[in-house]
Design a protein around this motif. Structure first.
Motif, PDB file in Angstrom:
ATOM      1  N   PHE A  58       0.782  -1.225   0.000  1.00  0.00           N
ATOM      2  CA  PHE A  58       0.000   0.000   0.000  1.00  0.00           C
ATOM      3  C   PHE A  58       0.817   1.281   0.000  1.00  0.00           C
ATOM      4  O   PHE A  58       0.261   2.345  -0.010  1.00  0.00           O
ATOM      5  CB  PHE A  58      -0.937   0.027   1.211  1.00  0.00           C
ATOM      6  CG  PHE A  58      -1.956  -1.060   1.167  1.00  0.00           C
ATOM      7  CD1 PHE A  58      -2.130  -1.900   2.247  1.00  0.00           C
ATOM      8  CD2 PHE A  58      -2.722  -1.265   0.036  1.00  0.00           C
ATOM      9  CE1 PHE A  58      -3.060  -2.910   2.183  1.00  0.00           C
ATOM     10  CE2 PHE A  58      -3.644  -2.275  -0.024  1.00  0.00           C
ATOM     11  CZ  PHE A  58      -3.814  -3.101   1.058  1.00  0.00           C
ATOM     12  N   THR A  59       2.130   1.212   0.024  1.00  0.00           N
ATOM     13  CA  THR A  59       2.885   2.457   0.020  1.00  0.00           C
ATOM     14  C   THR A  59       3.658   2.599  -1.286  1.00  0.00           C
ATOM     15  O   THR A  59       4.750   3.120  -1.332  1.00  0.00           O
ATOM     16  CB  THR A  59       3.876   2.517   1.190  1.00  0.00           C
ATOM     17  OG1 THR A  59       4.783   1.421   1.072  1.00  0.00           O
ATOM     18  CG2 THR A  59       3.146   2.452   2.500  1.00  0.00           C
ATOM     19  N   LEU A  60       3.084   2.097  -2.341  1.00  0.00           N
ATOM     20  CA  LEU A  60       3.755   2.169  -3.633  1.00  0.00           C
ATOM     21  C   LEU A  60       4.010   3.620  -4.016  1.00  0.00           C
ATOM     22  O   LEU A  60       3.126   4.450  -3.967  1.00  0.00           O
ATOM     23  CB  LEU A  60       2.888   1.504  -4.699  1.00  0.00           C
ATOM     24  CG  LEU A  60       2.719  -0.016  -4.543  1.00  0.00           C
ATOM     25  CD1 LEU A  60       1.694  -0.540  -5.526  1.00  0.00           C
ATOM     26  CD2 LEU A  60       4.043  -0.722  -4.747  1.00  0.00           C
ATOM     27  N   GLY A  61       5.236   3.904  -4.411  1.00  0.00           N
ATOM     28  CA  GLY A  61       5.517   5.205  -4.982  1.00  0.00           C
ATOM     29  C   GLY A  61       5.971   6.263  -4.000  1.00  0.00           C
ATOM     30  O   GLY A  61       6.617   7.228  -4.397  1.00  0.00           O
ATOM     31  N   SER A  62       5.632   6.133  -2.746  1.00  0.00           N
ATOM     32  CA  SER A  62       5.995   7.215  -1.831  1.00  0.00           C
ATOM     33  C   SER A  62       7.384   7.008  -1.241  1.00  0.00           C
ATOM     34  O   SER A  62       7.879   7.833  -0.513  1.00  0.00           O
ATOM     35  CB  SER A  62       4.954   7.333  -0.715  1.00  0.00           C
ATOM     36  OG  SER A  62       4.977   6.164   0.058  1.00  0.00           O
ATOM     37  N   LEU A  63       7.979   5.874  -1.537  1.00  0.00           N
ATOM     38  CA  LEU A  63       9.303   5.576  -0.996  1.00  0.00           C
ATOM     39  C   LEU A  63      10.151   4.975  -2.102  1.00  0.00           C
ATOM     40  O   LEU A  63       9.618   4.332  -2.999  1.00  0.00           O
ATOM     41  CB  LEU A  63       9.213   4.546   0.120  1.00  0.00           C
ATOM     42  CG  LEU A  63       8.868   4.981   1.535  1.00  0.00           C
ATOM     43  CD1 LEU A  63       8.864   3.771   2.422  1.00  0.00           C
ATOM     44  CD2 LEU A  63       9.864   5.994   2.037  1.00  0.00           C
ATOM     45  N   PRO A  64      11.458   5.154  -2.017  1.00  0.00           N
ATOM     46  CA  PRO A  64      12.284   4.377  -2.940  1.00  0.00           C
ATOM     47  C   PRO A  64      12.074   2.884  -2.698  1.00  0.00           C
ATOM     48  O   PRO A  64      11.990   2.468  -1.546  1.00  0.00           O
ATOM     49  CB  PRO A  64      13.716   4.807  -2.590  1.00  0.00           C
ATOM     50  CG  PRO A  64      13.617   5.519  -1.302  1.00  0.00           C
ATOM     51  CD  PRO A  64      12.248   6.079  -1.203  1.00  0.00           C
ATOM     52  N   PRO A  65      11.983   2.101  -3.766  1.00  0.00           N
ATOM     53  CA  PRO A  65      11.584   0.693  -3.604  1.00  0.00           C
ATOM     54  C   PRO A  65      12.493  -0.097  -2.670  1.00  0.00           C
ATOM     55  O   PRO A  65      12.036  -0.971  -1.955  1.00  0.00           O
ATOM     56  CB  PRO A  65      11.620   0.137  -5.031  1.00  0.00           C
ATOM     57  CG  PRO A  65      12.353   1.137  -5.839  1.00  0.00           C
ATOM     58  CD  PRO A  65      12.182   2.448  -5.173  1.00  0.00           C
ATOM     59  N   GLY A  66      13.786   0.206  -2.661  1.00  0.00           N
ATOM     60  CA  GLY A  66      14.663  -0.544  -1.778  1.00  0.00           C
ATOM     61  C   GLY A  66      14.324  -0.317  -0.321  1.00  0.00           C
ATOM     62  O   GLY A  66      14.252  -1.259   0.477  1.00  0.00           O
ATOM     63  N   VAL A  67      14.075   0.938   0.040  1.00  0.00           N
ATOM     64  CA  VAL A  67      13.730   1.243   1.436  1.00  0.00           C
ATOM     65  C   VAL A  67      12.428   0.580   1.815  1.00  0.00           C
ATOM     66  O   VAL A  67      12.281  -0.019   2.889  1.00  0.00           O
ATOM     67  CB  VAL A  67      13.624   2.779   1.629  1.00  0.00           C
ATOM     68  CG1 VAL A  67      13.070   3.117   2.991  1.00  0.00           C
ATOM     69  CG2 VAL A  67      14.979   3.408   1.426  1.00  0.00           C
TER      70      VAL A  67
END
Lengths: 130, 155
Positions: A58-67
């Motif tokens: 559910f947090t797609l896009g708001s964080l760099p994918p690795g983090v």
């Protein structure tokens, strides 16, 4: 008082004998209370696993994918650790009751407190920075 | 602990210090609650799993199987345990079912006499620890978590 009024098909509890080789069985109510505590920990562990899955989903896009992935895996790992720790603690408590020794100190409790606090801080940071 | 002892000769039966028949039921409910949570998390992963759907299907299936095994074993164990706890606490030859404790006037006189001694211990009613169910539950959660972590890392 050693007669059985209800028929008790006693199965061969090999695993039980291996886990609890000595001591005498405590009052049934304590064994059951220990089980209920274990199950409460398991439900907590499942909540962590579900939270880790939710973080990834559910947090797609708001964080760099690795983090994001790292965070999700870490939360899931905490859930698994809690589950394994709960099973281990269940065994230790039952053993202590059988030998009439003092109950072991709960190690999961401070860990869980620290992790939950850290998780809340991270969530707040995410909310603020999004 | 003197609740039963005060009843005297006529004896409306009072339950013991902690109604023994309810402990197995509470524990059975706890197992059911936990099994349902396990099933929910397993199915949640299945719903979300994306290209790794087959892996999660396997794990969710295992989790549900563990759930069914736990419940099936639990029903028999807790029925037996309910009877055993009542026999231990009430010192009565006839096994009282957990629901019938409060409503059996015939048990009053004897329980009044024996309640002080036998009621507190309940000790001749052993409950073997549910080792296999505990192991199944831990394994199910660990497997579910491991699969979820792998899917999260790999997708």
């Amino acid at each position: 008082m050693s007669r059985d009024s209800a028929p008790e098909p006693v199965r061969d509890d090999a695993l039980g004998r291996r886990l609890f080789p000595d001591g005498e069985e405590p009052d049934a109510r304590f064994t059951l209370a220990n089980e209920r505590t274990f199950l409460a920990w398991i439900r907590t562990a499942l909540a962590f696993v579900a939270a880790g899955v939710a973080i990834e989903a559910f947090t797609l896009g708001s964080l760099p994918p690795g983090v994001r992935k790292g965070f999700a895996v870490a939360v899931i790992a905490v859930g698994v650790l809690i589950a394994v720790g709960a099973g281990f603690r269940w065994w230790r408590v039952e053993t202590a009751m059988r030998r009439k020794r003092p109950l072991p100190v709960p190690g999961i409790v401070p860990l869980l407190g620290v992790v939950a606090a850290a998780g809340a801080v991270v969530a707040a940071v995410l909310v603020v920075s999004a | 602990m003197s609740l039963g002892g005060g009843a005297g000769a006529r004896g409306v039966p009072l339950p013991g210090p902690s109604d023994p028949g309810l402990q197995p039921e509470r524990t059975a409910l706890a197992w059911t609650r936990t099994a349902c949570s396990l099933a929910v998390v397993g199915l949640l992963g299945l719903r979300w799993s994306g290209p790794f759907g087959s892996a999660f299907l396997l794990v969710a299936g295992f989790a549900c199987l563990a759930v069914l095994l736990v419940l099936a074993r639990g029903r028999r164990r807790f029925a037996r345990l309910g009877h055993a706890l009542h026999d231990g606490a009430g010192s009565r030859p006839g096994a009282l079912s957990p629901g019938a404790v409060a409503g059996s006037p015939g048990a009053g006189g004897e329980r009044g006499g024996n309640g002080g001694g036998g009621g507190e211990r309940g000790g001749n009613s052993p409950a073997r620890p549910a080792s296999r169910s505990v192991l199944a539950m831990v394994s199910a959660v660990a497997l579910l978590g491991a699969t979820a972590a792998v899917v999260v890392a790999a997708v």
